[in-house]
Motif scaffolding. Structure first.
Motif, PDB file in Angstrom:
ATOM      1  N   GLU A 113       0.833  -1.206   0.000  1.00 63.97           N
ATOM      2  CA  GLU A 113       0.000   0.000   0.000  1.00 63.97           C
ATOM      3  C   GLU A 113       0.871   1.262   0.000  1.00 63.97           C
ATOM      4  O   GLU A 113       0.570   2.237  -0.711  1.00 63.97           O
ATOM      5  N   MET A 114       1.938   1.253   0.782  1.00 63.32           N
ATOM      6  CA  MET A 114       2.833   2.411   0.836  1.00 63.32           C
ATOM      7  C   MET A 114       3.524   2.631  -0.506  1.00 63.32           C
ATOM      8  O   MET A 114       3.638   3.765  -0.989  1.00 63.32           O
ATOM      9  N   VAL A 115       3.981   1.536  -1.104  1.00 63.15           N
ATOM     10  CA  VAL A 115       4.673   1.624  -2.392  1.00 63.15           C
ATOM     11  C   VAL A 115       3.711   2.117  -3.477  1.00 63.15           C
ATOM     12  O   VAL A 115       4.051   2.979  -4.287  1.00 63.15           O
ATOM     13  N   SER A 116       2.497   1.565  -3.504  1.00 59.81           N
ATOM     14  CA  SER A 116       1.512   1.963  -4.512  1.00 59.81           C
ATOM     15  C   SER A 116       1.145   3.440  -4.366  1.00 59.81           C
ATOM     16  O   SER A 116       1.019   4.163  -5.369  1.00 59.81           O
ATOM     17  N   ALA A 117       0.965   3.886  -3.131  1.00 60.49           N
ATOM     18  CA  ALA A 117       0.638   5.292  -2.888  1.00 60.49           C
ATOM     19  C   ALA A 117       1.799   6.191  -3.311  1.00 60.49           C
ATOM     20  O   ALA A 117       1.585   7.284  -3.849  1.00 60.49           O
ATOM     21  N   TYR A 118       3.018   5.724  -3.098  1.00 59.30           N
ATOM     22  CA  TYR A 118       4.203   6.500  -3.485  1.00 59.30           C
ATOM     23  C   TYR A 118       4.238   6.692  -4.999  1.00 59.30           C
ATOM     24  O   TYR A 118       4.470   7.805  -5.485  1.00 59.30           O
ATOM     25  N   VAL A 119       4.003   5.611  -5.750  1.00 61.00           N
ATOM     26  CA  VAL A 119       4.014   5.688  -7.215  1.00 61.00           C
ATOM     27  C   VAL A 119       2.919   6.628  -7.701  1.00 61.00           C
ATOM     28  O   VAL A 119       3.137   7.461  -8.586  1.00 61.00           O
ATOM     29  N   GLU A 120       1.744   6.511  -7.098  1.00 57.35           N
ATOM     30  CA  GLU A 120       0.601   7.335  -7.513  1.00 57.35           C
ATOM     31  C   GLU A 120       0.872   8.817  -7.283  1.00 57.35           C
ATOM     32  O   GLU A 120       0.465   9.666  -8.075  1.00 57.35           O
ATOM     33  N   ILE A 149       8.382  -0.611  -9.029  1.00 61.07           N
ATOM     34  CA  ILE A 149       8.317   0.851  -8.898  1.00 61.07           C
ATOM     35  C   ILE A 149       9.011   1.505 -10.087  1.00 61.07           C
ATOM     36  O   ILE A 149       8.486   2.445 -10.704  1.00 61.07           O
ATOM     37  N   ALA A 150      10.200   1.009 -10.412  1.00 58.00           N
ATOM     38  CA  ALA A 150      10.966   1.575 -11.519  1.00 58.00           C
ATOM     39  C   ALA A 150      10.182   1.493 -12.830  1.00 58.00           C
ATOM     40  O   ALA A 150      10.111   2.458 -13.596  1.00 58.00           O
ATOM     41  N   ARG A 151       9.571   0.332 -13.093  1.00 57.10           N
ATOM     42  CA  ARG A 151       8.789   0.161 -14.317  1.00 57.10           C
ATOM     43  C   ARG A 151       7.584   1.108 -14.331  1.00 57.10           C
ATOM     44  O   ARG A 151       7.295   1.760 -15.340  1.00 57.10           O
ATOM     45  N   ALA A 152       6.872   1.176 -13.212  1.00 54.45           N
ATOM     46  CA  ALA A 152       5.679   2.023 -13.143  1.00 54.45           C
ATOM     47  C   ALA A 152       6.016   3.484 -13.411  1.00 54.45           C
ATOM     48  O   ALA A 152       5.259   4.193 -14.086  1.00 54.45           O
ATOM     49  N   LEU A 153       7.162   3.938 -12.916  1.00 55.68           N
ATOM     50  CA  LEU A 153       7.524   5.342 -13.102  1.00 55.68           C
ATOM     51  C   LEU A 153       8.125   5.597 -14.480  1.00 55.68           C
ATOM     52  O   LEU A 153       7.995   6.701 -15.019  1.00 55.68           O
ATOM     53  N   CYS A 154       8.761   4.579 -15.071  1.00 55.39           N
ATOM     54  CA  CYS A 154       9.172   4.707 -16.479  1.00 55.39           C
ATOM     55  C   CYS A 154       7.935   4.904 -17.350  1.00 55.39           C
ATOM     56  O   CYS A 154       7.948   5.674 -18.310  1.00 55.39           O
ATOM     57  N   GLU A 155       6.863   4.187 -17.004  1.00 53.84           N
ATOM     58  CA  GLU A 155       5.626   4.300 -17.776  1.00 53.84           C
ATOM     59  C   GLU A 155       4.969   5.664 -17.603  1.00 53.84           C
ATOM     60  O   GLU A 155       4.084   6.031 -18.368  1.00 53.84           O
ATOM     61  N   GLY A 262      16.690  10.768   6.176  1.00 52.61           N
ATOM     62  CA  GLY A 262      16.302  12.130   5.866  1.00 52.61           C
ATOM     63  C   GLY A 262      15.680  12.283   4.490  1.00 52.61           C
ATOM     64  O   GLY A 262      15.066  13.311   4.197  1.00 52.61           O
ATOM     65  N   MET A 263      15.814  11.271   3.625  1.00 54.79           N
ATOM     66  CA  MET A 263      15.349  11.399   2.246  1.00 54.79           C
ATOM     67  C   MET A 263      14.412  10.275   1.821  1.00 54.79           C
ATOM     68  O   MET A 263      14.064  10.174   0.641  1.00 54.79           O
ATOM     69  N   ALA A 264      13.979   9.416   2.765  1.00 57.22           N
ATOM     70  CA  ALA A 264      13.131   8.292   2.378  1.00 57.22           C
ATOM     71  C   ALA A 264      12.179   7.905   3.496  1.00 57.22           C
ATOM     72  O   ALA A 264      12.515   7.992   4.678  1.00 57.22           O
ATOM     73  N   TYR A 265      10.982   7.465   3.090  1.00 65.40           N
ATOM     74  CA  TYR A 265      10.017   6.948   4.056  1.00 65.40           C
ATOM     75  C   TYR A 265      10.415   5.513   4.433  1.00 65.40           C
ATOM     76  O   TYR A 265      10.797   4.711   3.576  1.00 65.40           O
ATOM     77  N   ASP A 266      10.303   5.213   5.702  1.00 62.77           N
ATOM     78  CA  ASP A 266      10.667   3.893   6.206  1.00 62.77           C
ATOM     79  C   ASP A 266       9.577   2.875   5.853  1.00 62.77           C
ATOM     80  O   ASP A 266       8.408   3.072   6.190  1.00 62.77           O
ATOM     81  N   VAL A 267       9.967   1.793   5.170  1.00 60.02           N
ATOM     82  CA  VAL A 267       9.010   0.750   4.786  1.00 60.02           C
ATOM     83  C   VAL A 267       9.525  -0.597   5.298  1.00 60.02           C
ATOM     84  O   VAL A 267      10.232  -1.323   4.607  1.00 60.02           O
ATOM     85  N   PRO A 268       9.196  -0.941   6.548  1.00 61.77           N
ATOM     86  CA  PRO A 268       9.623  -2.238   7.084  1.00 61.77           C
ATOM     87  C   PRO A 268       8.825  -3.360   6.430  1.00 61.77           C
ATOM     88  O   PRO A 268       7.624  -3.238   6.196  1.00 61.77           O
TER      89      PRO A 268
END
Length: 277
Positions: A113-120, A149-155, A262-268
């Motif tokens: 969910e965090m990753v999907s929201a980040y891409v969106e 994530i990389a593919r989704a943002l390339c698109e 300082g530059m990234a959200y923590d995703v455990p």
């Protein structure tokens, strides 16, 4: 010259024969245009008929043009995406990876969910220079998510560099050995300036003072320029610092982890190793 131009203009405004609407038979006259001086000019176009057949034909023509334009835009977009994906050079094992086919480990839905929201919302995150820090044990799908994530943002037409940490070091080593036609500065600049940098499996590489300096240079440069970075690792905080400082200095290793926070959200990430299932 002036007379020739005048004669040429007059030839454009000669009276044209009336036309009939092919649908209702209405006579369509040539349109005119009156200027401020009161002089009227004939235009090279006719009245538009508002009968049902003529309206339907105009709608069909407009729809066909819109469809053609949509196809042109889609082809242009796909060409850009294909170019970006080719430049990213996804390893064969991960070319299939998308957010849609990610197998969520039991109890780990929040990471997806965090990753999907980040891409969106990447546009907003990009402005803030924020990325993601995915960490957890082996076999939880961190690498799958990284390439997804990389593919989704390339698109979305963003330039993405997505590589394993060890491959990034191999790139710099090839530059130093003269195997690539670029300098260490241009190589570093490429990693620092990409729209998104994804570093997979940080901590798996053989750590030396030199390798640690490369990663610190990349992450510090992106931190200062507010460029989003995504990092995946099997380690978290103290464990990652110990790993990075294994054959190098702890201060630089601590600086890298500090930059990440300082530059990234923590995703455990948690769950069971899907490779062992």
């Amino acid at each position: 010259m002036e007379q020739a131009m005048k004669n040429g203009l007059e030839s454009w405004f000669q009276p044209l024969p009336d036309q009939k609407c092919p649908y209702c038979g209405r006579i369509l006259h040539q349109l005119t245009h009156t200027v401020a001086s009161g002089q009227t000019y004939l235009l090279g176009i006719y009245e538009i008929c508002d009968c049902e057949g003529a309206v339907r034909r105009r709608e069909q023509t407009a729809a066909a043009k819109a469809k053609q334009e949509q196809y042109r835009v889609e082809q242009l977009h796909q060409g850009k995406v294909d170019k970006l994906l080719k430049a990213m050079d996804i390893p064969a094992r991960y070319t299939h990876c998308t957010l849609q086919n990610y197998s969520v480990p039991p109890g780990d839905q929040r990471a997806l969910e965090m990753v999907s929201a980040y891409v969106e919302r990447f546009g907003a995150q990009r402005k803030k220079g924020m990325g993601l820090y995915l960490h957890g044990a082996n076999g939880l799908g961190k690498t799958h998510l990284a390439y997804a994530i990389a593919r989704a943002l390339c698109e979305k037409e963003h330039a993405v560099i997505c590589k394993a940490a060890v491959d990034i070091l191999l790139d710099f080593r090839a530059v130093m050995d003269g195997a690539l036609n670029e300098t260490e500065y241009t190589a570093m600049r490429a990693y620092v300036s990409a729209d998104l940098l994804v570093v997979d499996d940080l901590g798996k590489e053989h750590v030396t003072d030199w390798s640690l300096a490369q990663f610190f240079g990349i992450l510090d440069g992106r931190y200062r320029q507010m460029r989003p970075t995504i990092v995946t690792t099997n380690y978290v905080d103290d464990a990652l610092i110990r790993r990075l400082a294994l054959q190098s200095d702890r201060e630089t290793a601590t600086g890298i982890v500090s930059r990440l926070h300082g530059m990234a959200y923590d995703v455990p990430m948690s769950g069971k190793d899907y490779r062992s299932q």
